[in-house]
Design a protein around this motif. Structure first.
Motif, PDB file in Angstrom:
ATOM      1  N   ALA A 205      39.813  38.384  52.736  1.00 20.10           N
ATOM      2  CA  ALA A 205      39.779  37.279  51.770  1.00 20.10           C
ATOM      3  C   ALA A 205      40.838  37.473  50.697  1.00 20.10           C
ATOM      4  N   GLU A 206      41.055  38.723  50.278  1.00 15.15           N
ATOM      5  CA  GLU A 206      42.120  38.984  49.307  1.00 15.15           C
ATOM      6  C   GLU A 206      43.490  38.781  49.933  1.00 15.15           C
ATOM      7  N   ALA A 207      43.655  39.193  51.190  1.00  8.62           N
ATOM      8  CA  ALA A 207      44.931  38.979  51.871  1.00  8.62           C
ATOM      9  C   ALA A 207      45.241  37.495  52.024  1.00  8.62           C
ATOM     10  N   LEU A 208      44.206  36.689  52.230  1.00  6.50           N
ATOM     11  CA  LEU A 208      44.399  35.246  52.313  1.00  6.50           C
ATOM     12  C   LEU A 208      44.834  34.660  50.973  1.00  6.50           C
ATOM     13  N   GLY A 209      44.469  35.345  49.893  1.00  3.12           N
ATOM     14  CA  GLY A 209      44.802  34.851  48.563  1.00  3.12           C
ATOM     15  C   GLY A 209      43.630  34.304  47.788  1.00  3.12           C
ATOM     16  N   MET A 210      42.398  34.474  48.294  1.00  5.03           N
ATOM     17  CA  MET A 210      41.219  33.864  47.681  1.00  5.03           C
ATOM     18  C   MET A 210      40.493  34.769  46.689  1.00  5.03           C
ATOM     19  N   VAL A 211      40.994  35.983  46.464  1.00  5.99           N
ATOM     20  CA  VAL A 211      40.374  36.952  45.555  1.00  5.99           C
ATOM     21  C   VAL A 211      41.424  37.357  44.527  1.00  5.99           C
ATOM     22  N   THR A 335      56.225  34.286  51.150  1.00  6.87           N
ATOM     23  CA  THR A 335      56.023  32.979  50.514  1.00  6.87           C
ATOM     24  C   THR A 335      54.554  32.642  50.317  1.00  6.87           C
ATOM     25  N   ALA A 336      53.651  33.397  50.956  1.00 10.72           N
ATOM     26  CA  ALA A 336      52.225  33.073  50.890  1.00 10.72           C
ATOM     27  C   ALA A 336      51.692  33.350  49.485  1.00 10.72           C
ATOM     28  N   LEU A 337      51.048  32.343  48.896  1.00 10.89           N
ATOM     29  CA  LEU A 337      50.570  32.432  47.518  1.00 10.89           C
ATOM     30  C   LEU A 337      49.117  32.875  47.460  1.00 10.89           C
ATOM     31  N   THR A 338      48.702  33.268  46.267  1.00  9.71           N
ATOM     32  CA  THR A 338      47.298  33.572  45.980  1.00  9.71           C
ATOM     33  C   THR A 338      46.759  32.513  45.027  1.00  9.71           C
ATOM     34  N   ILE A 339      45.494  32.621  44.689  1.00  9.30           N
ATOM     35  CA  ILE A 339      44.894  31.664  43.757  1.00  9.30           C
ATOM     36  C   ILE A 339      45.555  31.691  42.385  1.00  9.30           C
ATOM     37  N   THR A 340      46.277  32.759  42.078  1.00 10.78           N
ATOM     38  CA  THR A 340      46.954  32.825  40.782  1.00 10.78           C
ATOM     39  C   THR A 340      48.212  31.976  40.739  1.00 10.78           C
ATOM     40  N   GLY A 341      48.645  31.491  41.902  1.00 13.96           N
ATOM     41  CA  GLY A 341      49.889  30.752  41.974  1.00 13.96           C
ATOM     42  C   GLY A 341      51.099  31.628  42.246  1.00 13.96           C
ATOM     43  N   ARG A 342      50.893  32.930  42.254  1.00 15.60           N
ATOM     44  CA  ARG A 342      51.964  33.878  42.550  1.00 15.60           C
ATOM     45  C   ARG A 342      51.805  34.401  43.979  1.00 15.60           C
ATOM     46  N   PRO A 343      52.901  34.825  44.612  1.00 17.20           N
ATOM     47  CA  PRO A 343      52.804  35.368  45.975  1.00 17.20           C
ATOM     48  C   PRO A 343      52.005  36.676  46.003  1.00 17.20           C
ATOM     49  N   LEU A 344      51.369  36.917  47.125  1.00 18.08           N
ATOM     50  CA  LEU A 344      50.639  38.172  47.297  1.00 18.08           C
ATOM     51  C   LEU A 344      51.567  39.368  47.101  1.00 18.08           C
ATOM     52  N   VAL A 345      52.772  39.288  47.608  1.00 18.16           N
ATOM     53  CA  VAL A 345      53.690  40.430  47.532  1.00 18.16           C
ATOM     54  C   VAL A 345      54.096  40.751  46.098  1.00 18.16           C
ATOM     55  N   ALA A 346      53.888  39.814  45.169  1.00 17.55           N
ATOM     56  CA  ALA A 346      54.245  40.065  43.767  1.00 17.55           C
ATOM     57  C   ALA A 346      53.328  41.092  43.114  1.00 17.55           C
ATOM     58  N   TYR A 347      52.193  41.400  43.749  1.00 15.65           N
ATOM     59  CA  TYR A 347      51.210  42.322  43.169  1.00 15.65           C
ATOM     60  C   TYR A 347      51.307  43.739  43.735  1.00 15.65           C
ATOM     61  N   LEU A 348      52.330  44.003  44.502  1.00 16.25           N
ATOM     62  CA  LEU A 348      52.384  45.278  45.219  1.00 16.25           C
ATOM     63  C   LEU A 348      53.301  46.312  44.568  1.00 16.25           C
ATOM     64  N   GLY A 349      54.069  45.921  43.578  1.00 18.65           N
ATOM     65  CA  GLY A 349      55.074  46.822  43.016  1.00 18.65           C
ATOM     66  C   GLY A 349      54.524  48.087  42.406  1.00 18.65           C
ATOM     67  N   ASP A 350      53.378  47.994  41.734  1.00 18.87           N
ATOM     68  CA  ASP A 350      52.804  49.159  41.050  1.00 18.87           C
ATOM     69  C   ASP A 350      51.778  49.901  41.889  1.00 18.87           C
ATOM     70  N   ALA A 351      51.503  49.414  43.078  1.00 18.06           N
ATOM     71  CA  ALA A 351      50.472  50.046  43.911  1.00 18.06           C
ATOM     72  C   ALA A 351      50.970  51.392  44.438  1.00 18.06           C
ATOM     73  N   ARG A 352      50.086  52.383  44.454  1.00 19.79           N
ATOM     74  CA  ARG A 352      50.448  53.722  44.900  1.00 19.79           C
ATOM     75  C   ARG A 352      49.327  54.328  45.743  1.00 19.79           C
ATOM     76  N   ILE A 353      49.713  55.193  46.650  1.00 17.94           N
ATOM     77  CA  ILE A 353      48.739  55.994  47.408  1.00 17.94           C
ATOM     78  C   ILE A 353      48.482  57.274  46.633  1.00 17.94           C
ATOM     79  N   TRP A 354      47.219  57.538  46.322  1.00 12.96           N
ATOM     80  CA  TRP A 354      46.871  58.749  45.571  1.00 12.96           C
ATOM     81  C   TRP A 354      46.258  59.827  46.447  1.00 12.96           C
TER      82      TRP A 354
END
Length: 571
Positions: A205-211, A335-354
């Motif tokens: 659901a988050e990958a779809l953009g609904m979360v 190009t796929a957007l989320t409910i925020t109006g921004r693309p899903l890929v825009a939220y990945l820059g700060d993500a890290r594997i710990w």
């Protein structure tokens, strides 16, 4: 009052109907309530859906957020489906839950909705409803439970039930010990802590953009879930102000990203049938072949049961979903957007594997290709699926003689018969478990192995069925065989001793019986007796109208949408 609000159709004006609509709602709400956005909280909490029982607490946080943003929160209990409790299978009522939710959202003075789900069928049903009514909507997943331990060993919900129960049947685990572990497995609130269907659908659901990005996978007891629920309530009011409904951003690219995510997390095969149904509500042309085309070469990066070793709270502390998506960013649709109006890929820059044991880097995946494999052939003309990440590698290419069970009752009556003509090379076949046949397509495809083989150390065999498999299960299981036996599929004609060939690399599932011989066969009486034949009620409606697995097992008259318009008054 803002005339742009959908709820103004109920509350605006001075006639008797507007008076009735407003007057009956004035029970402790602010005096200007009718001028504010009306936000439904579609809540699947129920004491009989233990994985969702805590959602009433989550709903309160959503309410607080809605109020803070200037809206009016309205809790709307909707049909709740407890995967562990309802018989014959929760899947029988997924479509009913979607239908009821859609209709109640449309029928009431609602401007937007927050969707609260957790247990397997609840998030899919809510997404199907949201797609069909097309009001601004945001999903808040209820989250997984924390890991339970028994005698120092972590327990994976579902997966360790399947594993331990087989050891009991093999005589290698004491039955009383098995029962004692029961009190330790379910540690507290939340859904299954494995990468089962509940966790999978929350992440999908988050990958779809609904979360709201970064929320899915947060454990149910984690205070950050309540904080995110509060923010989701605030955000729902913003969605209404901007008029951002699901059809404004859910696209083919959204489903592309969901399929990539499904493979990378080693998600449940059940996501296939749910995503097909959701796409059907949106009018998006998604097919079985898309799962293979998009997901086949995606690496498995998440080391969780049933395809790995860890559990969902490990996943969350190791970096969570966004850390996984960052590793496969080049495979996502930018190009796929989320409910925020921004693309899903825009939220990945700060993500890290710990913790690289739990979430592996792209350079060192658990498996180089982990997507769902779609099989076709003479035994599955319209397709079947298998999850290679949960299967035994040596069985992915296999030829064996069929041992056929005509119904689930036949399986249970004979599987442990010491005289059953079966060996480790046999292919277990179970039919009558599809949408029409059962009815409802139950999670029985991961058949128990014959006791006499378990006692010899056998732990996996090729199994073929027209039903589903629990997302917490594992093994070389070919499922969703389409057409199902009850819909005239060739599975209904298989006989004991027939040769079956499975070739996952070649994407084939074949019955090695000459076509003319097969054409001369008829379905045996035991198989027909096992098919569902309800006289009335929802089961009758379901059997008459349910589509096959390759079309999402939705009802034929529910595919598509009706929007949010409703014109006639009730008084």
């Amino acid at each position: 009052m803002s005339a742009s609000l959908r709820s103004a159709q109920w509350y605006a004006g001075a006639d008797r109907n507007a008076y009735i609509h407003r007057a009956w709602m004035r029970r402790g709400v602010p005096g200007d309530f009718a001028d504010r956005p009306q936000i439904a909280i579609a809540n699947t909490a129920s004491d009989l859906t233990p994985c969702n029982a805590h959602l009433t607490e989550v709903a309160q946080s959503v309410k607080n957020g809605v109020y803070e943003a200037g809206g009016i929160p309205l809790e709307l209990p909707v049909v709740s489906l407890g995967e562990t409790q309802v018989r014959p299978t929760a899947m029988l009522w997924r479509n009913m839950a979607a239908l009821a939710t859609e209709e109640m959202l449309r029928a009431n003075p609602i401007d937007g909705v927050v969707l609260l789900g957790g247990c397997d069928k609840t998030i899919p049903a809510l997404l199907m409803a949201a797609a069909s009514v097309d009001l601004p909507a945001v999903v808040v997943p209820g989250g997984p439970m924390l890991t339970g331990h028994f005698r120092g060993v972590p327990l994976g919900c579902g997966t360790d039930v399947w594993r331990s129960s087989e050891e009991v049947r093999a005589g290698r685990l004491d039955e009383e010990e098995f029962r004692r572990s029961e009190s330790a497995m379910i540690r507290g609130k939340g859904h299954c802590n494995t990468m089962g269907t509940a966790s999978t659908m929350a992440l999908v659901a988050e990958a779809l953009g609904m979360v709201l990005p970064g929320l899915a996978g947060t454990p149910a007891p984690d205070a950050r879930l309540l904080a995110a629920a509060h923010e989701s309530g605030r955000f729902a009011v913003e969605l209404v102000a901007e008029g951002r409904a699901p059809t404004s951003f859910l696209t083919t690219g959204s489903f592309h990203n969901a399929i990539v995510a499904l493979a990378a997390i080693g998600g449940s095969t059940n996501a296939v049938v749910h995503l097909l149904a959701i796409a059907g509500r949106l009018g998006i042309d998604l097919t079985l072949d898309d799962f293979d085309r998009i997901g086949a070469g995606v690496p498995l990066l998440v080391n969780l049961l049933p395809a790995g070793a860890f559990l969902m709270d490990d996943f969350h502390r190791a970096g969570g979903f966004l850390a996984v998506l960052r590793e496969v960013r080049d495979l996502l649709d930018p190009t796929a957007l989320t409910i925020t109006g921004r693309p899903l890929v825009a939220y990945l820059g700060d993500a890290r594997i710990w913790d690289s044991e739990v979430i592996t880097p792209r350079a060192t995946p658990l498996r180089p290709d982990a997507g769902i494999a779609v099989l076709r052939g003479s035994l599955a003309p319209r397709g079947a699926i298998v999850k290679p990440a949960a299967a035994s590698p040596h069985l992915l290419k296999h030829r064996g003689r069929a041992v056929v069970f005509s119904s689930i009752e036949d399986l249970r009556a004979r599987i442990d018969d010491p005289d059953l003509d079966v060996d480790e090379d046999s292919v277990l076949v179970l039919r009558g478990c599809g949408p029409k046949g059962y009815p409802g397509m139950p999670e029985v495809s991961n058949m128990p192995l014959p006791r006499k083989l378990l006692e010899r150390g056998v732990r996996d065999m090729v199994r073929v069925c027209d039903g589903r498999m629990s997302g917490t299960a594992y093994g070389t299981v070919v499922l969703h065989v389409t057409p199902e036996a009850a819909a005239g599929g060739p599975l209904a004609l298989v006989r004991d001793g027939d040769w079956i060939e499975l070739d996952v690399p070649a994407r084939r599932l074949d019955l090695d019986v000459p076509a003319d011989e097969l054409a001369g066969r008829t379905v045996d009486e035991a198989t027909v007796r096992g098919y569902a034949n309800p006289r009335r009620g929802w089961e009758r409606l379901y059997v008459d109208h349910v589509l096959q697995a390759d079309a999402g097992a939705d009802l034929d008259f529910l595919v598509g949408s009706s929007g949010a318009d409703i014109s006639r008054e009730s008084h």
